[in-house]
Design an enzyme around this catalytic site. Structure first.
Site, PDB file in Angstrom:
ATOM      1  N   HIS A  30       5.203   2.514  -1.256  1.00  0.00           N
ATOM      2  CA  HIS A  30       4.703   2.602  -2.627  1.00  0.00           C
ATOM      3  C   HIS A  30       3.526   1.645  -2.836  1.00  0.00           C
ATOM      4  CE1 HIS A  30       7.815   5.215  -4.403  1.00  0.00           C
ATOM      5  NE2 HIS A  30       8.597   4.679  -3.473  1.00  0.00           N
TER       6      HIS A  30
ATOM      7  N   GLU B 174       1.655   1.465  -5.365  1.00  0.00           N
ATOM      8  CA  GLU B 174       1.467   1.164  -6.788  1.00  0.00           C
ATOM      9  C   GLU B 174       2.216  -0.074  -7.248  1.00  0.00           C
ATOM     10  OE1 GLU B 174       4.932   4.146  -6.622  1.00  0.00           O
ATOM     11  OE2 GLU B 174       3.110   3.691  -5.507  1.00  0.00           O
TER      12      GLU B 174
ATOM     13  N   CYS C 206       5.825   8.594  -0.638  1.00  0.00           N
ATOM     14  CA  CYS C 206       7.271   8.558  -0.385  1.00  0.00           C
ATOM     15  C   CYS C 206       7.847   9.975  -0.335  1.00  0.00           C
ATOM     16  CB  CYS C 206       7.971   7.678  -1.420  1.00  0.00           C
ATOM     17  SG  CYS C 206       9.604   7.113  -0.900  1.00  0.00           S
TER      18      CYS C 206
END
Length: 509
Positions: free
Chosen positions: A167, A169, A79
């Site tokens: 993202h 994660e 990001c």
């Protein structure tokens, strides 16, 4: 030398989550603020740049020197990190036509790219940014896009450097773990040897070397962190570890005796100190929550200090500090504004001329539990819900009296025992009862009552930073309410807290 991934933190709310995902791959990683980049030695196998609340176009935006590792080591910008990699090397980043937040479908443009290996042609990802990369530097190649984001993922030609504008994660990125595995394992070449067993073996050896024949004192709380720290230290130095378990009179019902017994069964050298009269006496008439915390913290230090001074030749103070505490103390935004001093034995190291040893300071909470299981600690202790440092003092709103403590202990015991009996305890991250400074009219038999109200709280969470209330079955709550009101004298009304964090907090004070 322990191999590791270095994560540079630009202040993103997801930075710790990146670290947790990397560690779930059995790869050790460390988070460091962007403005405190450590020396890049041979142990560092790769670097990840986190997201950030800043826009890369802001004048005050973090823009560190990446020359110590870019082009030399595998590098992944997430990001903000991707936008920084683009803008800092000749690309352009502009405000997105509309803020890109939430689910998006990623289309892989180059399935042969090492970062994209094993990903389906289209996969759901999570976006969270207000800017977008509109032009990449000349040697950057786009490897994935979404309908609205042309440069969703890129690679730098001639380098092992990638940037992604989503993202991986977070849970909503369905193939995010595969992408991180591609980077950490295949691209960085990490051996996936970071396990709870290897941690125990390495830590015990290092503790023996560090502490030698020195004596160590540790304040036990009955919680997971201090218990695991104690067993690790005991495995390393045996009877040279002296544990002190202070009963503030604000623990759960029978907790002091039960936990003390369980510690002795584990072979620990523990002294229990019943200091309830002191704590309750000093808290008498105090209603302000912060004042309660300060009194409890002060009293704990005094009681612990008095007991610790009786142990001859103590050189070290052990604490159950875990990695989120370490990260917070050196975060991008500086130390937390509110220091919860009751969690640590504040001031004692200086008073007693002690050095600090923190065997769990590299671990997240879930890792602490895994290490505890590797050490053979009972599941009942390892799976315990978090319990506030000040104990029931912050679950009794208003002033604290022995009578109120007894009422809340009885309610709490029925609640926790009922959760266990119904098979619900392990589905809840934290549960507790709160005694409200409210009385209401009730009817019991032919008598009119005017008694206290208790609120029940149960939440799910991973780290306590955010939490959702648990949808406990109505039948369970109905039976629980009846049992509390029938068995606990002084309570005639039970309510259930359905607030999430934010905007509420888990505890009421």
């Amino acid at each position: 030398m322990q191999e590791k991934i270095l994560i540079l933190d630009f202040g993103s709310q997801y930075t710790q989550l990146i670290a947790r995902r990397v560690r779930e791959l059995n790869v050790y990683c460390e988070i460091h603020p962007f403005n405190k980049i450590p020396v890049i030695d041979d142990s560092v196998r790769g670097v990840i740049l986190s997201g950030s609340p800043y826009s890369v176009r802001d004048e005050q935006a973090p823009k560190p020197d990446l020359s110590s590792f870019k082009g030399r080591l595998p590098l992944l910008g997430v990001c903000y990190g991707a936008q920084l990699l683009s803008m800092a090397f000749g690309g352009e980043v502009e405000p997105a036509p509309s803020r890109e937040y939430g689910r998006a479908m990623l289309t892989v443009g180059d399935a042969s790219d090492p970062l994209m290996q094993g990903l389906p042609a289209t996969t759901q990802v999570w976006m969270s940014h207000g800017d977008t990369i509109t032009r990449t530097p000349e040697n950057y190649r786009i490897v994935a896009s979404t309908e609205d984001v042309r440069v969703a993922a890129f690679r730098v030609e001639g380098e092992r450097t990638w940037g992604i504008q989503f993202h991986p994660e977070v849970y909503h990125s369905t193939d995010g773990t595969q992408l991180l595995r591609n980077f950490v394992v295949d691209i960085c070449g990490c051996a996936q040897s970071w396990t709870s067993e290897s941690f125990v073996e390495t830590t015990v050896r290092e503790l023996r070397e560090k502490l030698g024949d020195d004596r160590v004192v540790l304040g036990l709380s009955g919680g997971v962190d201090s218990s695991v720290a104690a067993v690790l230290l005991h495995k390393a130095i045996g009877r040279n570890l002296y544990c002190i378990f202070v009963d503030s009179g604000l623990l759960r019902k029978n907790e002091f005796e039960e936990v003390l017994e369980s510690y002795k069964n584990m072979g620990l050298n523990v002294k229990g100190v019943d200091a309830g009269a002191k704590f309750l006496g000093d808290l008498a008439g105090v209603t302000d929550p912060e004042q309660k915390r300060k009194i409890i913290g002060r009293d704990f230090v005094e009681v612990f200090n008095e007991e610790a001074q009786r142990i001859e030749n103590v050189r070290w103070l052990a604490q159950g500090t875990i990695y989120p505490d370490v990260i917070e103390s050196c975060s991008v935004n500086g130390p937390s504004a509110t220091i919860k001093s009751h969690h640590n034995v504040g001031g004692l190291p200086e008073k007693m001329n002690l050095r600090i040893v923190e065997p769990l300071r590299l671990l997240f909470k879930d890792e602490v539990r895994r290490v505890g299981r590797s050490l053979g600690i009972s599941e009942q202790l390892i799976g315990r819900h978090p319990f506030p440092g000040p104990g029931l003092a912050i679950r009794i709103l208003g002033d604290i009296t022995p009578e109120k403590v007894e009422i809340l202990q009885n309610v709490d015991k029925i609640y926790i025992d009922s959760l266990r009996a119904a098979g619900l305890y392990d589905q809840v991250w934290q549960a507790g009862a709160i005694l409200l400074p409210v009385k209401s009219v009730g009817v019991m038999g032919d008598e009119r009552t005017y008694e206290s109200c208790v609120a029940l709280r149960a939440v799910t969470s991973t780290d306590g930073m955010t939490a959702d209330w648990v949808h406990l079955p109505y039948e369970f709550l109905a039976d629980l309410s009846n049992e509390i009101i029938n068995k606990v004298r002084g309570v005639n009304r039970v309510v259930y807290d359905i607030s999430s964090k934010p905007p509420a907090t888990i505890e009421w004070e």
